[in-house]
Design a protein around this motif. Structure first.
Motif, short mmCIF file in Angstrom:
data_model
loop_
_atom_site.label_atom_id
_atom_site.label_comp_id
_atom_site.label_asym_id
_atom_site.label_seq_id
_atom_site.Cartn_x
_atom_site.Cartn_y
_atom_site.Cartn_z
N GLY A 100 30.19 -17.81 -18.45
CA GLY A 100 30.90 -18.45 -17.35
C GLY A 100 32.35 -17.98 -17.28
N ASP A 101 33.16 -18.68 -16.50
CA ASP A 101 34.54 -18.26 -16.28
C ASP A 101 35.46 -18.59 -17.45
N ASN A 102 35.27 -19.73 -18.07
CA ASN A 102 36.11 -20.15 -19.19
C ASN A 102 35.23 -20.47 -20.38
N PHE A 103 35.71 -20.09 -21.56
CA PHE A 103 34.95 -20.32 -22.78
C PHE A 103 35.92 -20.39 -23.94
N VAL A 104 35.39 -20.62 -25.13
CA VAL A 104 36.23 -20.82 -26.30
C VAL A 104 35.86 -19.82 -27.39
N ILE A 105 36.87 -19.25 -28.02
CA ILE A 105 36.67 -18.39 -29.18
C ILE A 105 37.35 -19.07 -30.36
N THR A 106 36.65 -19.09 -31.49
CA THR A 106 37.18 -19.76 -32.68
C THR A 106 36.74 -19.04 -33.94
N LYS A 107 37.34 -19.42 -35.05
CA LYS A 107 36.91 -18.89 -36.34
C LYS A 107 35.48 -19.33 -36.57
N GLY A 108 34.71 -18.43 -37.17
CA GLY A 108 33.33 -18.76 -37.50
C GLY A 108 33.10 -18.68 -39.00
N LEU A 109 31.91 -19.02 -39.39
CA LEU A 109 31.55 -18.95 -40.80
C LEU A 109 31.26 -17.50 -41.19
N ASP A 110 31.32 -17.21 -42.45
CA ASP A 110 31.03 -15.89 -43.00
C ASP A 110 32.03 -14.81 -42.58
N GLY A 111 33.20 -15.22 -42.05
CA GLY A 111 34.23 -14.25 -41.71
C GLY A 111 34.09 -13.60 -40.35
N CYS A 112 33.35 -14.23 -39.45
CA CYS A 112 33.25 -13.70 -38.09
C CYS A 112 33.94 -14.68 -37.14
N LEU A 113 33.89 -14.40 -35.84
CA LEU A 113 34.39 -15.29 -34.81
C LEU A 113 33.20 -15.79 -34.01
N TYR A 114 33.33 -16.99 -33.46
CA TYR A 114 32.31 -17.55 -32.57
C TYR A 114 32.90 -17.65 -31.17
N ILE A 115 32.09 -17.29 -30.19
CA ILE A 115 32.44 -17.52 -28.79
C ILE A 115 31.41 -18.49 -28.21
N TYR A 116 31.92 -19.62 -27.72
CA TYR A 116 31.08 -20.66 -27.14
C TYR A 116 31.35 -20.78 -25.64
N PRO A 117 30.31 -20.88 -24.80
CA PRO A 117 30.54 -21.30 -23.42
C PRO A 117 31.16 -22.70 -23.46
N SER A 118 31.92 -23.06 -22.47
CA SER A 118 32.59 -24.36 -22.47
C SER A 118 31.63 -25.52 -22.69
N SER A 119 30.46 -25.46 -22.08
CA SER A 119 29.50 -26.56 -22.22
C SER A 119 29.02 -26.69 -23.67
N GLU A 120 28.77 -25.57 -24.33
CA GLU A 120 28.32 -25.60 -25.73
C GLU A 120 29.47 -26.02 -26.65
N TRP A 121 30.68 -25.59 -26.32
CA TRP A 121 31.84 -26.00 -27.12
C TRP A 121 32.02 -27.52 -27.07
N MET A 122 31.80 -28.10 -25.90
CA MET A 122 31.93 -29.56 -25.75
C MET A 122 30.89 -30.27 -26.62
N LEU A 123 29.67 -29.76 -26.65
CA LEU A 123 28.63 -30.35 -27.49
C LEU A 123 29.00 -30.23 -28.98
N PHE A 124 29.48 -29.06 -29.37
CA PHE A 124 29.89 -28.83 -30.75
C PHE A 124 31.07 -29.73 -31.12
N GLN A 125 32.01 -29.83 -30.21
CA GLN A 125 33.19 -30.67 -30.42
C GLN A 125 32.79 -32.14 -30.61
N GLU A 126 31.79 -32.60 -29.87
CA GLU A 126 31.32 -33.97 -30.02
C GLU A 126 30.71 -34.20 -31.40
N LYS A 127 29.99 -33.20 -31.92
CA LYS A 127 29.44 -33.31 -33.27
C LYS A 127 30.57 -33.42 -34.28
N LEU A 128 31.61 -32.60 -34.10
CA LEU A 128 32.76 -32.65 -35.01
C LEU A 128 33.47 -34.00 -34.92
#
Length: 143
Positions: free
Chosen positions: A27-55
């Motif tokens: 999509g147009d806007n998304f989130v990039i963050t540190k990931g496990l094992d030394g990589c980066l994760y890119i989440y679509p905004s909708s998936e980031w919101m779901l992940f953020q709710e778990k956190l």
């Protein structure tokens, strides 16, 4: 769903081309963050919101939970694609992931993993998948 493996490179300004197959899903806007094992994760905004709710549901009284939240959220940045289909990876994230030039983008169902080529080579040893699958079965995941 994100799947597949793509090799690209980061330019001198820290910009990375996102594969066309991933762009529509992001999509147009998304989130990039540190990931496990030394990589980066890119989440679509909708998936980031779901992940953020778990956190958000993790207990604040648990030190490991606070550390996990701090790791993912403090290392996060909102992104958008430029007209050439590139993103700018923040310098702190490039440093964290050891990204200097060559990268591998790997689809991981709900997110994209961004790896330095060197770390991908170190972490993508799939020769012992039978043993790994057997261990996962012991925790209730059967395939």
């Amino acid at each position: 769903m994100f799947m597949g493996e793509y090799s690209h490179s980061v330019d001198a300004k820290g910009r990375l081309i996102i594969p066309v197959r991933f762009r529509d899903e992001l999509g147009d806007n998304f989130v990039i963050t540190k990931g496990l094992d030394g990589c980066l994760y890119i989440y679509p905004s909708s998936e980031w919101m779901l992940f953020q709710e778990k956190l958000r549901k993790l207990p604040l009284t648990n030190k490991n939970a606070r550390t996990l939240v701090r790791f993912f959220v403090s290392g996060a940045a909102e992104c958008e694609l430029d007209k050439q289909g590139r993103i700018l990876i923040p310098a702190t994230q490039r440093e964290f992931a050891g990204i200097t030039k060559d990268v591998v983008l790997a689809g991981s169902i709900d997110r994209i993993e961004v790896w330095s080529k060197e770390r991908w080579s170190e972490n993508s040893d799939f020769d012992n998948m039978d043993v790994f699958a057997e261990e996962l079965e012991n925790i209730g995941l059967s395939i």
